[in-house]
Scaffold this motif. Structure first.
Motif, PDB file in Angstrom:
ATOM      1  N   ASN A  78       0.984  -1.233  -0.068  1.00 32.27           N
ATOM      2  CA  ASN A  78      -0.014   0.404  -0.245  1.00 32.27           C
ATOM      3  C   ASN A  78       1.054   1.515  -0.344  1.00 32.27           C
ATOM      4  O   ASN A  78       0.554   2.225  -0.775  1.00 32.27           O
ATOM      5  CB  ASN A  78      -0.934  -0.043   1.189  1.00 32.27           C
ATOM      6  N   ARG A  79       1.663   1.313   0.749  1.00 31.73           N
ATOM      7  CA  ARG A  79       2.473   2.858   1.403  1.00 31.73           C
ATOM      8  C   ARG A  79       4.069   2.146   0.246  1.00 31.73           C
ATOM      9  O   ARG A  79       4.800   0.806   0.321  1.00 31.73           O
ATOM     10  CB  ARG A  79       3.309   2.670   2.285  1.00 31.73           C
TER      11      ARG A  79
ATOM     12  N   TYR B 122      -8.949   3.651   1.091  1.00 29.33           N
ATOM     13  CA  TYR B 122      -7.663   3.434   2.331  1.00 29.33           C
ATOM     14  C   TYR B 122      -8.659   3.374   3.767  1.00 29.33           C
ATOM     15  O   TYR B 122      -8.484   2.612   5.032  1.00 29.33           O
ATOM     16  CB  TYR B 122      -6.662   4.291   2.741  1.00 29.33           C
TER      17      TYR B 122
ATOM     18  N   TRP C 233      -9.774  -4.447   8.546  1.00 24.68           N
ATOM     19  CA  TRP C 233      -9.365  -4.054   9.572  1.00 24.68           C
ATOM     20  C   TRP C 233      -9.945  -4.596  10.662  1.00 24.68           C
ATOM     21  O   TRP C 233      -9.585  -5.576  11.365  1.00 24.68           O
ATOM     22  CB  TRP C 233      -8.777  -2.733   9.348  1.00 24.68           C
TER      23      TRP C 233
ATOM     24  N   ASP D  93      -0.935  -7.126   2.300  1.00 25.19           N
ATOM     25  CA  ASP D  93      -0.868  -6.929   3.535  1.00 25.19           C
ATOM     26  C   ASP D  93      -2.553  -6.902   2.709  1.00 25.19           C
ATOM     27  O   ASP D  93      -2.904  -6.848   1.493  1.00 25.19           O
ATOM     28  CB  ASP D  93      -0.770  -5.441   4.242  1.00 25.19           C
ATOM     29  N   TYR D  94      -3.263  -6.872   3.565  1.00 24.83           N
ATOM     30  CA  TYR D  94      -4.785  -6.431   3.210  1.00 24.83           C
ATOM     31  C   TYR D  94      -5.511  -5.587   2.373  1.00 24.83           C
ATOM     32  O   TYR D  94      -6.493  -5.515   1.800  1.00 24.83           O
ATOM     33  CB  TYR D  94      -5.467  -6.338   5.025  1.00 24.83           C
ATOM     34  N   GLN D  95      -4.227  -5.112   2.267  1.00 24.70           N
ATOM     35  CA  GLN D  95      -5.119  -3.302   1.302  1.00 24.70           C
ATOM     36  C   GLN D  95      -4.828  -4.299  -0.582  1.00 24.70           C
ATOM     37  O   GLN D  95      -5.566  -3.625  -1.105  1.00 24.70           O
ATOM     38  CB  GLN D  95      -4.425  -2.172   1.726  1.00 24.70           C
TER      39      GLN D  95
ATOM     40  N   HIS E 100       0.136  -9.131   6.940  1.00 22.57           N
ATOM     41  CA  HIS E 100       0.407  -8.606   7.749  1.00 22.57           C
ATOM     42  C   HIS E 100      -0.261  -9.292   9.242  1.00 22.57           C
ATOM     43  O   HIS E 100       0.236  -8.386  10.318  1.00 22.57           O
ATOM     44  CB  HIS E 100       1.172  -7.744   7.594  1.00 22.57           C
ATOM     45  N   ILE E 101      -1.798  -9.240   8.658  1.00 24.12           N
ATOM     46  CA  ILE E 101      -2.276  -9.129  10.113  1.00 24.12           C
ATOM     47  C   ILE E 101      -3.087  -9.886  10.316  1.00 24.12           C
ATOM     48  O   ILE E 101      -3.122 -10.679   9.455  1.00 24.12           O
ATOM     49  CB  ILE E 101      -3.264  -7.874  10.322  1.00 24.12           C
TER      50      ILE E 101
ATOM     51  N   ARG F  46       0.582   2.235  17.997  1.00 24.76           N
ATOM     52  CA  ARG F  46       0.315   3.700  17.218  1.00 24.76           C
ATOM     53  C   ARG F  46      -1.309   3.378  18.222  1.00 24.76           C
ATOM     54  O   ARG F  46      -1.119   2.069  18.615  1.00 24.76           O
ATOM     55  CB  ARG F  46      -0.303   2.284  15.932  1.00 24.76           C
TER      56      ARG F  46
ATOM     57  N   ARG G  34      -4.076   6.542  11.602  1.00 27.49           N
ATOM     58  CA  ARG G  34      -5.821   6.488  10.388  1.00 27.49           C
ATOM     59  C   ARG G  34      -6.879   7.899  11.846  1.00 27.49           C
ATOM     60  O   ARG G  34      -7.733   7.812  11.435  1.00 27.49           O
ATOM     61  CB  ARG G  34      -5.807   5.233  10.965  1.00 27.49           C
TER      62      ARG G  34
HETATM   63  O1  F6P Z   1       0.911  -3.636   9.285  1.00 30.63           O
HETATM   64  C1  F6P Z   1      -0.575  -3.691   9.227  1.00 30.63           C
HETATM   65  C2  F6P Z   1      -0.531  -2.475   9.116  1.00 30.63           C
HETATM   66  O2  F6P Z   1      -1.729  -1.624   8.167  1.00 30.63           O
HETATM   67  C3  F6P Z   1       0.625  -2.037   7.657  1.00 30.63           C
HETATM   68  O3  F6P Z   1       0.556  -2.151   6.025  1.00 30.63           O
HETATM   69  C4  F6P Z   1       0.751  -0.591   8.039  1.00 30.63           C
HETATM   70  O4  F6P Z   1       2.400  -0.386   7.095  1.00 30.63           O
HETATM   71  C5  F6P Z   1       0.975  -0.067   9.486  1.00 30.63           C
HETATM   72  O5  F6P Z   1       0.112  -0.851   9.946  1.00 30.63           O
HETATM   73  C6  F6P Z   1       0.488   1.321   9.275  1.00 30.63           C
HETATM   74  O6  F6P Z   1      -0.565   1.605   8.819  1.00 30.63           O
HETATM   75  P1  F6P Z   1      -1.149   2.360   8.077  1.00 30.63           P
HETATM   76  O7  F6P Z   1      -0.170   2.793   6.439  1.00 30.63           O
HETATM   77  O8  F6P Z   1      -2.601   2.315   7.903  1.00 30.63           O
HETATM   78  O9  F6P Z   1      -1.016   4.028   9.144  1.00 30.63           O
END
Ligand code: F6P
Length: 501
Positions: free
Chosen positions: A17-18, A90, A99, A144-146, A168-169, A296, A334
């Motif tokens: 995702n990132r 997202y 999530w 990952d789940y995204q 990852h989750i 987090r 988030r």
């Molecule tokens: O592992 C879960 C996760 O969603 C990762 O994909 C991500 O890098 C991390 O937590 C932080 O989440 P976000 O990218 O939503 O800030």
């Protein structure tokens, strides 16, 4: 790297995702990139550099349209998302549907068709970008789940690719997963991969069960046989594989992730970091016991449960605010999702109440920090902390637990660890707790405070052995070796699964 008429192509493509970079402002006012500190980057960076790799991901802000660029030897392929896509793909489907659903419905998931549509559209954009830049026969690793639809989308357009996916989750039990209106599409998407990796054996089992329940495909141990070119009706759920029809073998198994342990060991050995740890203790008034939570700010982390336990211990005079203090780092996360806003209010109300009720001039019960810190500062905090509190209600792995252990080369410190974090499968020498059992958490805190020196050392030595022997480099090597093997071991066959022993 190969240059074709349509652009550059790569042998190894990571899709997440990132992007693994954060945008930073330079002193001259221009903006640049800094490698983000995550373990995944540390594991993949050497591989990407050595094997002609590219990373497909979102730059983390709305409407950032960028051409591919190189940073520290890694090719970055940015995927732009507009404000509405960030809201629906997202914040919506990824972080307000999947999530909470995948974390055992700790918060209520929202099921909205427009979120799902955005999830499909954005997954398609990632898949198209990956397909465009992958060399013939390349390896693509989706994370990952995204991005659970990406393996299936890639398989359709690029059957030549070897595709890995790592979740990852957690992956939930079927009774929970089956709530999802788009459950079949998600499973189909994942089954596009050759290997589907999970954190825990139980996650992989939950996935295989969902495959059997929704599609009727054969599974045996970690193997799933997926009919090739199956065109049965998507809506009926009746898709058992036919004897003699071609099947593709998919592996679904646990690959527990870890951290780049050596970098923590090295930082912990630096005199400046150790001096900072001493300074932290002094600034906190040199209490007998410093407890630490690092998360987090997420409702899966059980921050409220640990505050409740600590508050009760103070109320019952089992601990004294002059002797014991809790540092809680809760990094912002988030922040536009309603359940996260509500959690922040709840946590900050609780912290304020406990501090108001039990603090004294010069002694604060809870040092609450709603901020993120660089790795050096985190390591100094880990070194300063006598007790690390990980009370997650559900967590894929929890890398903070492993970071604390890697840091404590002095064999000091006690790890209190939730059995609902994936890390508890491996870190059995921690004080394992059920975070819902507040009395149990309180007793574990008291046991940690009173734990004899020799026992602390014995436990930490065993924990460190596990973490140092199983770092994130080994994790990625094991995954990619298995993926390479999967792609060369005749995944398509006409044999019926029962004939394969
Ligand atoms: O592992 C879960 C996760 O969603 C990762 O994909 C991500 O890098 C991390 O937590 C932080 O989440 P976000 O990218 O939503 O800030």
């Amino acid at each position: 790297m190969t240059t074709s008429s349509s652009g550059e192509t790569y042998d190894f493509v990571v899709v997440a995702n990132r992007l693994p970079v954060d945008s930073v402002s330079q002193p001259d006012g221009s903006s640049g990139w800094r490698m983000s500190p995550g373990g995944l980057v540390a594991a993949l960076e050497p591989l990407m550099k050595a094997s002609d790799g590219a990373w497909v991901g979102w730059p983390g802000a709305p409407d950032v349209e960028l051409d591919p660029f190189e940073h520290e030897g890694i090719r970055m392929v940015p995927i732009a998302l507009n404000g509405e896509e960030i809201e629906n793909y997202y914040e919506g489907f990824s972080n307000d549907t999947l999530w909470p659903l995948y974390h055992d419905v700790i918060a209520q998931p929202g099921y909205h068709r427009e979120w799902w549509e955005a999830y499909v559209a954005v997954n398609r954009r990632f898949a198209e970008a990956a397909a465009r830049i992958s060399d013939t026969g390349a390896t693509v690793w989706v994370h990952d789940y995204q991005l659970q639809l990406v393996p299936g989308m890639l398989r359709e357009t690029r059957p030549d690719l070897t595709i890995g996916f790592f979740n990852h989750i957690p992956f939930p039990a079927y009774g929970i997963f089956s709530q999802l209106p788009w459950r079949r599409q998600i499973i189909s998407g994942l089954l596009g991969a050759d290997i589907i990796g999970f954190q825990r054996v139980a996650d992989a089992g939950n996935f295989s069960r969902a495959v059997r329940r929704l599609f009727g495909y054969e599974t045996k141990g970690t193997r799933v046989w997926v009919p090739v070119g199956d065109s049965s009706d998507e809506t009926t759920g009746d898709r058992s594989s036919v004897r003699g029809a071609p099947v593709r073998r998919v592996i679904a198994r646990a690959f527990p992730i870890s951290i780049d342990a050596t970098s923590y060991v090295e930082l912990a050995g630096q005199p400046e970091v150790q001096a900072r740890a001493r300074q932290i203790r002094e600034e906190l008034g040199n209490p007998k016991t410093i407890m630490l939570g690092v998360d987090r700010l997420d409702y899966t982390k059980g921050i409220g449960h640990r505050l409740k336990a600590f508050g009760e211990l103070l109320a019952e005079h089992r601990v004294d605010v002059e002797d014991v203090t809790l540092v809680q780092v809760a990094s912002p996360s988030r922040e536009r999702v309603a359940s996260y806003m509500q959690l922040r209010d709840e946590i900050e109300l609780t912290v304020g109440r406990i501090n108001g009720d039990y603090g004294s001039i010069g002694h604060t019960a809870i040092n609450y920090l709603h901020q993120g810190y660089p790795r050096e500062e985190m390591v100094a905090l880990y070194l300063a902390a006598d007790i690390m509190l990980v009370t997650a209600l559900r967590d894929g792995m929890n890398l903070v637990a492993k970071e604390y252990v890697a840091t404590r080369a002095d064999l000091g410190g006690v790890l209190i660890l939730s059995e609902f974090a994936g890390a508890s499968d491996d870190l059995r020498q921690a004080l394992l707790i059920n975070p819902h059992d507040i009395d149990g958490v309180k007793d574990a805190i008291i046991a940690a405070i009173d734990m004899p020196h020799a026992e602390r050392r014995r436990r930490m030595r065993a924990l460190r052995k596990r973490v140092l022997e199983n770092d994130v480099v080994k994790w990625s090597r094991v995954f990619l070796d298995e993926l390479a093997h999967a792609s060369t071991s005749h995944p398509v066959s006409h044999e019926h699964p029962e004939e394969r022993k």
